[in-house]
Write a protein that holds these residues in place. Structure first.
Motif, PDB file in Angstrom:
ATOM      1  N   LEU A  46      64.319  37.545  31.279  1.00 53.91           N
ATOM      2  CA  LEU A  46      64.476  36.291  32.215  1.00 53.91           C
ATOM      3  C   LEU A  46      64.111  35.116  31.233  1.00 53.91           C
ATOM      4  O   LEU A  46      64.942  33.968  31.475  1.00 53.91           O
ATOM      5  N   LEU A  47      62.978  35.046  30.455  1.00 52.54           N
ATOM      6  CA  LEU A  47      62.755  33.732  29.873  1.00 52.54           C
ATOM      7  C   LEU A  47      63.707  33.550  28.727  1.00 52.54           C
ATOM      8  O   LEU A  47      63.857  32.264  28.437  1.00 52.54           O
TER       9      LEU A  47
ATOM     10  N   ILE B  64      59.391  29.013  35.788  1.00 52.97           N
ATOM     11  CA  ILE B  64      58.301  30.392  35.522  1.00 52.97           C
ATOM     12  C   ILE B  64      57.820  31.045  36.871  1.00 52.97           C
ATOM     13  O   ILE B  64      57.656  31.913  36.899  1.00 52.97           O
ATOM     14  N   SER B  65      57.677  30.060  37.859  1.00 52.45           N
ATOM     15  CA  SER B  65      57.178  30.537  39.227  1.00 52.45           C
ATOM     16  C   SER B  65      58.302  31.408  39.811  1.00 52.45           C
ATOM     17  O   SER B  65      57.810  32.626  40.482  1.00 52.45           O
ATOM     18  N   LEU B  66      59.596  31.088  39.627  1.00 55.52           N
ATOM     19  CA  LEU B  66      60.445  32.033  40.080  1.00 55.52           C
ATOM     20  C   LEU B  66      60.761  33.463  39.520  1.00 55.52           C
ATOM     21  O   LEU B  66      60.785  34.582  39.910  1.00 55.52           O
TER      22      LEU B  66
ATOM     23  N   LEU C 107      55.054  39.497  40.933  1.00 56.39           N
ATOM     24  CA  LEU C 107      53.708  38.684  40.974  1.00 56.39           C
ATOM     25  C   LEU C 107      53.912  37.542  41.938  1.00 56.39           C
ATOM     26  O   LEU C 107      54.780  36.373  41.424  1.00 56.39           O
ATOM     27  N   THR C 108      53.289  37.290  42.981  1.00 56.97           N
ATOM     28  CA  THR C 108      53.561  35.964  43.786  1.00 56.97           C
ATOM     29  C   THR C 108      52.868  34.774  43.340  1.00 56.97           C
ATOM     30  O   THR C 108      53.156  33.845  43.447  1.00 56.97           O
ATOM     31  N   ASN C 109      51.833  34.905  42.365  1.00 57.22           N
ATOM     32  CA  ASN C 109      50.873  33.986  42.188  1.00 57.22           C
ATOM     33  C   ASN C 109      51.378  33.607  40.319  1.00 57.22           C
ATOM     34  O   ASN C 109      51.335  34.383  39.569  1.00 57.22           O
TER      35      ASN C 109
ATOM     36  N   CYS D 191      51.131  33.853  34.300  1.00 59.19           N
ATOM     37  CA  CYS D 191      51.027  33.285  33.174  1.00 59.19           C
ATOM     38  C   CYS D 191      49.802  34.029  32.443  1.00 59.19           C
ATOM     39  O   CYS D 191      49.930  34.279  31.227  1.00 59.19           O
ATOM     40  N   LYS D 192      48.653  34.101  33.182  1.00 55.37           N
ATOM     41  CA  LYS D 192      47.495  34.639  32.274  1.00 55.37           C
ATOM     42  C   LYS D 192      47.853  36.262  32.092  1.00 55.37           C
ATOM     43  O   LYS D 192      47.469  36.785  30.890  1.00 55.37           O
TER      44      LYS D 192
END
Length: 153
Positions: free
Chosen positions: A108-109, A116-118, A125-127, A132-133
């Motif tokens: 996707l990236l 990135i949130s989507l 992953l909702t957070n 990112c981590k």
């Protein structure tokens, strides 16, 4: 054989023992073949279950993962499910799902301009800060750095 054995010469004893062993192995062969067939059936059944597990993961890796939910859906105990999967693949279910999520996020990236949130939500992953981590721990760079590197190359 027990009565004849003491009267035989050494070479005759070896021959008699060899013939006895051949007869013994021939009589055991049907038993071994049965066990092998049963073991083969068990292995086929195990592989079939692992295929079901992989199919379930593919259909559900985009939602938050809970082993209990997966086990209930597949009609297996959580312990048996984990053990079966690890035995067949060499990695845990959690490791496999993590790899699947990373694979999808990389795709996707590289191919979309989605935020990135989507992308984090789309892989379960909702957070987004956790995503990112998580991404950095797996890939060594952040999702933003990965996207930037991909688009400049």
């Amino acid at each position: 054989m027990n009565d004849r054995f003491p009267t035989l010469s050494d070479s005759e004893k070896y021959e008699e023992i060899s013939l006895f062993l051949v007869a013994l192995f021939r009589s055991l062969k049907p038993i071994w073949d049965k066990r092998k067939a049963r073991s083969s059936t068990y292995q086929t059944r195990k592989n079939h279950r692992v295929e079901h597990i992989l199919t379930w993961i593919e259909a559900n890796y985009t939602i938050p993962f809970r082993l209990d939910d997966m086990a209930k859906s597949l009609h297996l105990s959580p312990y048996h499910l984990s053990h079966l999967f690890k035995e067949a693949t060499g990695i845990s279910i959690t490791e496999y799902i993590a790899a699947r999520r990373i694979h999808q996020s990389i795709q996707l990236l590289a191919t979309t301009k989605k935020p990135i949130s989507l992308i984090a939500e789309e892989i379960g992953l909702t957070n987004s800060s956790y995503f990112c981590k998580f991404f950095k721990s797996q890939m060594g760079i952040t999702p933003h750095q990965y996207r930037k590197k991909w688009t400049t190359t």
